[in-house]
Every structure is written in C-alpha cells, then in structure tokens.
Design an enzyme around this catalytic site. Sequence first.
Site, short mmCIF file in Angstrom:
data_model
loop_
_atom_site.label_atom_id
_atom_site.label_comp_id
_atom_site.label_asym_id
_atom_site.label_seq_id
_atom_site.Cartn_x
_atom_site.Cartn_y
_atom_site.Cartn_z
N MET A 1 -6.37 -9.75 38.65
CA MET A 1 -7.43 -10.58 38.15
C MET A 1 -6.90 -12.00 38.13
O MET A 1 -5.75 -12.18 37.81
CB MET A 1 -7.76 -10.00 36.79
CG MET A 1 -8.66 -10.68 35.80
SD MET A 1 -8.64 -12.36 35.39
CE MET A 1 -7.11 -12.69 34.64
N PRO A 2 -7.56 -12.96 38.55
CA PRO A 2 -8.96 -13.05 38.95
C PRO A 2 -9.17 -12.83 40.46
O PRO A 2 -8.22 -12.81 41.23
CB PRO A 2 -9.32 -14.49 38.59
CG PRO A 2 -8.05 -15.24 38.76
CD PRO A 2 -6.95 -14.28 38.37
N LEU A 3 -10.43 -12.69 40.82
CA LEU A 3 -10.83 -12.67 42.22
C LEU A 3 -11.50 -14.02 42.49
O LEU A 3 -12.44 -14.39 41.78
CB LEU A 3 -11.79 -11.52 42.51
CG LEU A 3 -12.40 -11.49 43.91
CD1 LEU A 3 -11.32 -11.35 44.97
CD2 LEU A 3 -13.42 -10.38 44.01
N THR A 73 -14.14 -14.66 39.53
CA THR A 73 -14.48 -13.50 38.71
C THR A 73 -13.24 -13.18 37.88
O THR A 73 -12.15 -12.97 38.44
CB THR A 73 -14.88 -12.30 39.57
OG1 THR A 73 -15.98 -12.68 40.41
CG2 THR A 73 -15.30 -11.12 38.70
#
Length: 132
Positions: A1-3, A73
């Site tokens: 994470m994150p994308l 995201t």
Amino acid sequence: MPLVRIALPAGKSRQFRHEISQGVQAALVETFGVPEQDLFQIITQHNADSPIVHAPSYLGIEYSDDLTIIQLTVSDTRSLEQKRRLFARIAERLAHKPGLRPDDIFINLIEVKAENWSFGRGQAQYAAATAK
C-alpha cells in the site's frame, strides 16, 4: 500500500517519468510514513487517441496540456493534516523535478479499509492485523 496511478500526456521522456515516480514515492515516505520498498505504481501516457480529457480551468486553476493526474489508493488511516501535507509535498517535489507547474498537478486520494489489500498469494495480508 499505496497503489499509485499516474496519467501523463504522451511523449514524456523516461527520465521525466522516473522523476514523477520518485517524487510521488518520496512524498509518500515523508508524509505518510510509507516504507521506501512499498512501491506499486502504474504510469500511463495518453495521446490524441486516448487523451486526458479535462476542463481548461476549474476553481480558478488554469490547466495546460501538461496536466498530470495522480490517483492514490491508500488505507484509511491518515489524518486530514497528513493528507494536506502529502498533496503539498507532491506538488513541491514535482515542481522542482521534473519541473511541472503546480497548477498541472491534479491529485485524487481514495481510501479503503486495510483488509481490502492482497499483495499476492490470494491472501489479505493486512486483514489479520486489523482483526486483532
């Protein structure tokens, strides 16, 4: 994470794309405490057949043909102040290198529960941590 998804106008050099990638990642490390090796980015370039379509201006911001859209995201764990620092730091870094105008840096943050990530093997690696 994150994308991270980064949409650029077509024709940007490999060096330009690298500087965008590194600038966004460094800002995430600095403001969100993301580990440096936590790097997952999708970078696309858009031409006349598959353009980045946008208004010429919005909220008093004038866009050029260099408009770059960055969508992140992330897990829903950050404060409003951290988000503001992230946005500002991305703009500062990308204005410095590769030289984007701050008005041409459009950022969208999508927050999801930590349990909604699978980093491979069909497992929800963060779900176990949130279930405790």
